[in-house]
Scaffold this motif. Structure first.
Motif, PDB file in Angstrom:
ATOM      1  N   ALA A  63      13.561 -28.629  14.023  1.00 19.42           N
ATOM      2  CA  ALA A  63      13.884 -27.839  12.828  1.00 19.42           C
ATOM      3  C   ALA A  63      15.393 -27.789  12.612  1.00 19.42           C
ATOM      4  O   ALA A  63      15.877 -27.945  11.479  1.00 19.42           O
ATOM      5  CB  ALA A  63      13.315 -26.430  12.957  1.00 19.42           C
ATOM      6  N   LEU A  64      16.151 -27.607  13.678  1.00 16.98           N
ATOM      7  CA  LEU A  64      17.612 -27.584  13.581  1.00 16.98           C
ATOM      8  C   LEU A  64      18.137 -28.944  13.129  1.00 16.98           C
ATOM      9  O   LEU A  64      19.019 -29.017  12.271  1.00 16.98           O
ATOM     10  CB  LEU A  64      18.223 -27.191  14.932  1.00 16.98           C
ATOM     11  N   GLU A  77      20.542 -32.289   8.941  1.00 14.36           N
ATOM     12  CA  GLU A  77      20.459 -33.497   8.106  1.00 14.36           C
ATOM     13  C   GLU A  77      20.408 -33.129   6.627  1.00 14.36           C
ATOM     14  O   GLU A  77      21.075 -33.757   5.806  1.00 14.36           O
ATOM     15  CB  GLU A  77      19.231 -34.332   8.481  1.00 14.36           C
ATOM     16  N   THR A  78      19.609 -32.112   6.275  1.00 19.17           N
ATOM     17  CA  THR A  78      19.504 -31.684   4.884  1.00 19.17           C
ATOM     18  C   THR A  78      20.860 -31.209   4.381  1.00 19.17           C
ATOM     19  O   THR A  78      21.290 -31.581   3.272  1.00 19.17           O
ATOM     20  CB  THR A  78      18.447 -30.564   4.750  1.00 19.17           C
ATOM     21  N   LEU A  79      21.535 -30.413   5.185  1.00 23.41           N
ATOM     22  CA  LEU A  79      22.855 -29.927   4.800  1.00 23.41           C
ATOM     23  C   LEU A  79      23.839 -31.087   4.677  1.00 23.41           C
ATOM     24  O   LEU A  79      24.593 -31.167   3.705  1.00 23.41           O
ATOM     25  CB  LEU A  79      23.356 -28.908   5.829  1.00 23.41           C
ATOM     26  N   ALA A  80      23.815 -32.001   5.642  1.00 22.65           N
ATOM     27  CA  ALA A  80      24.734 -33.158   5.604  1.00 22.65           C
ATOM     28  C   ALA A  80      24.471 -34.018   4.370  1.00 22.65           C
ATOM     29  O   ALA A  80      25.403 -34.493   3.726  1.00 22.65           O
ATOM     30  CB  ALA A  80      24.597 -33.983   6.876  1.00 22.65           C
ATOM     31  N   HIS A  81      23.186 -34.227   4.029  1.00 25.17           N
ATOM     32  CA  HIS A  81      22.854 -35.061   2.854  1.00 25.17           C
ATOM     33  C   HIS A  81      23.162 -34.357   1.532  1.00 25.17           C
ATOM     34  O   HIS A  81      23.298 -35.017   0.492  1.00 25.17           O
ATOM     35  CB  HIS A  81      21.366 -35.448   2.879  1.00 25.17           C
ATOM     36  N   ARG A 138      11.169 -28.122  21.593  1.00 26.29           N
ATOM     37  CA  ARG A 138      11.190 -29.363  20.792  1.00 26.29           C
ATOM     38  C   ARG A 138      11.065 -29.059  19.306  1.00 26.29           C
ATOM     39  O   ARG A 138      11.749 -29.662  18.482  1.00 26.29           O
ATOM     40  CB  ARG A 138      10.073 -30.312  21.235  1.00 26.29           C
ATOM     41  N   ARG A 139      10.197 -28.122  18.960  1.00 24.04           N
ATOM     42  CA  ARG A 139      10.022 -27.745  17.548  1.00 24.04           C
ATOM     43  C   ARG A 139      11.301 -27.118  16.989  1.00 24.04           C
ATOM     44  O   ARG A 139      11.704 -27.413  15.865  1.00 24.04           O
ATOM     45  CB  ARG A 139       8.852 -26.786  17.394  1.00 24.04           C
ATOM     46  N   ALA A 140      11.914 -26.242  17.761  1.00 23.72           N
ATOM     47  CA  ALA A 140      13.162 -25.606  17.323  1.00 23.72           C
ATOM     48  C   ALA A 140      14.266 -26.648  17.178  1.00 23.72           C
ATOM     49  O   ALA A 140      15.035 -26.620  16.204  1.00 23.72           O
ATOM     50  CB  ALA A 140      13.577 -24.517  18.317  1.00 23.72           C
ATOM     51  N   ASP A 141      14.353 -27.580  18.130  1.00 26.12           N
ATOM     52  CA  ASP A 141      15.359 -28.651  18.049  1.00 26.12           C
ATOM     53  C   ASP A 141      15.132 -29.518  16.822  1.00 26.12           C
ATOM     54  O   ASP A 141      16.081 -29.894  16.132  1.00 26.12           O
ATOM     55  CB  ASP A 141      15.330 -29.520  19.310  1.00 26.12           C
TER      56      ASP A 141
END
Length: 149
Positions: free
Chosen positions: A134-135, A140-144, A129-132
């Motif tokens: 983080a991904l 989202e950061t890259l898309a924004h 869940r943590r890895a998911d």
């Protein structure tokens, strides 16, 4: 058919996370009360809590029977019957002599084993869940960060 010999009172901690153990003899096969009782019969023992499916598979499985056989109790079978463990083909005398502690130890080991396996699965699920997450945040950061201006 069996005759109750002691009331079954729930243990103080009956949550699935509490260690599984055997608490007391609750019933003895009716045939034990005959004028000429058999040497072996069924004795029912109360569990401290509900048995989890993984524990039930191990308690009734071939590895547990093999452990009993190694200790000289290959004639004994363990059968889960709702909130009880039916110890088949034994006697009160045999249980008192050495069999009860042997079975109690097996039940504790199975409880510990299934708890450790459950904890490992929980840790693996949490890590995933943590890895998911983080991904997802990275995407989202890259898309924004993309601008079409």
């Amino acid at each position: 058919m069996s005759i109750n010999v002691s009331p079954h009172e729930p243990a103080a901690d009956s949550s699935p996370e509490s260690p599984l153990r055997l608490t007391s003899v609750v019933a003895v096969s009716r045939e034990r009360y005959a004028a000429d009782p058999p040497d072996r019969y069924t004795v029912s023992v109360a569990f401290s809590r509900r048995v989890l499916p993984a524990e039930a598979r191990l308690i009734q499985g071939p590895e547990t029977h093999e452990r009993l056989r190694e200790q000289g109790y290959g004639h004994v079978s363990l059968v889960i019957n709702e909130a009880r463990l039916d110890i088949v083909n034994t006697s009160l005398e045999e249980l008192k002599a050495r069999l009860a502690p042997a079975i109690g130890s097996l039940i504790r080991k199975i409880s510990d084993q299934t708890r450790r396996e459950r904890e490992l699965r929980d840790e693996a699920a949490l890590s995933k869940r943590r890895a998911d997450e983080a991904l997802r945040q990275e995407i989202e950061t890259l898309a924004h960060s993309i601008s079409f201006d």
